[in-house]
Design an enzyme around this catalytic site. Structure first.
Site: not given
Length: 229
Positions: A83, A196
């Site tokens: 992430t 992202c």
């Protein structure tokens, strides 16, 4: 081959991409029936997202640090955090482990600089786009970073959490993302960082008027390379 420790589940949709990218690289590099040696600790994203909303970053850091320590004890030779946003807790994670931690922004910046890009757009969660922990690292490594305007940032963040993290792919959202990329191009950026790990599920290179740097692909590929060193 080194054993890769993955902290995933943020979301599990993008963690699947990590697993596929890593194993595809190993298979192509070594041939035969080779696949990656890896250990996955998948957290409950609802708990992490709750920490984000409440500003409880210390609590989130404790969860991720514990996961990293567990991976080290299980035999991982190095750690990757699947992430972008939660790299805000890099310091806490690294303080709990004695094995290497491969930072997603370091690897992304190196790739851009190797490609002679200097002015880049950044798409991601509101935390990644607006806070210093990510942009600051990119800037320290020599990149000029441009982010969308406030309304566009709100839209990108909403799509990430309300759609992409739930596996929903909407044509209307894709079209708006393309317009946001075009607006960044008008500001003179040379490439766009998909900051992202879910965005690459929605937007592909063929959709964009600018080169896209998918952080999930870069991070996973570099992890696979590191495992073979």
């Amino acid at each position: 081959m080194k054993t890769i420790g993955l902290i995933g589940g943020m979301s599990w949709e993008s963690t699947m991409s990590y697993y596929k990218i890593i194993n595809t690289y190993i298979k192509e590099a070594l041939g035969g029936l080779h696949s990656a040696k890896c250990i996955l600790y998948s957290v409950d994203f609802q708990e992490i997202e709750g920490c984000q909303l409440k500003g409880e970053w210390d609590k989130a850091g404790e969860i991720l640090s514990s996961a990293a320590k567990s991976l080290e004890k299980a035999g991982a030779d190095f750690i990757i955090l699947c992430t972008n946003t939660m790299h805000k807790n890099t310091k806490e994670i690294c303080s709990r482990i004695s094995i290497p931690f491969l930072h997603i922004a370091d690897l992304t910046a190196k790739t851009l600089i190797d490609d002679k890009k200097t002015k880049v757009g950044l798409l991601g969660t509101k935390y990644t786009m607006e806070e210093h922990f990510y942009k600051g690292k990119l800037k320290d490594l020599g990149l000029e970073v441009v982010i969308p305007n406030e309304a566009e940032r709100h839209f990108v963040n909403k799509v990430i959490f309300d759609e992409l993290c739930l596996g929903k792919l909407k044509t209307s959202s894709k079209e708006r993302f393309i317009k946001i990329i075009d607006a960044l191009k008008a500001k003179g950026v040379e490439a766009v960082i998909l900051g992202c790990t879910e965005i690459g599920i929605l937007i592909k290179q063929e959709d964009s008027s600018l080169p896209l740097y998918d952080t999930a692909f870069i991070h996973a590929t570099e992890a696979a390379k590191y495992a073979l060193r």
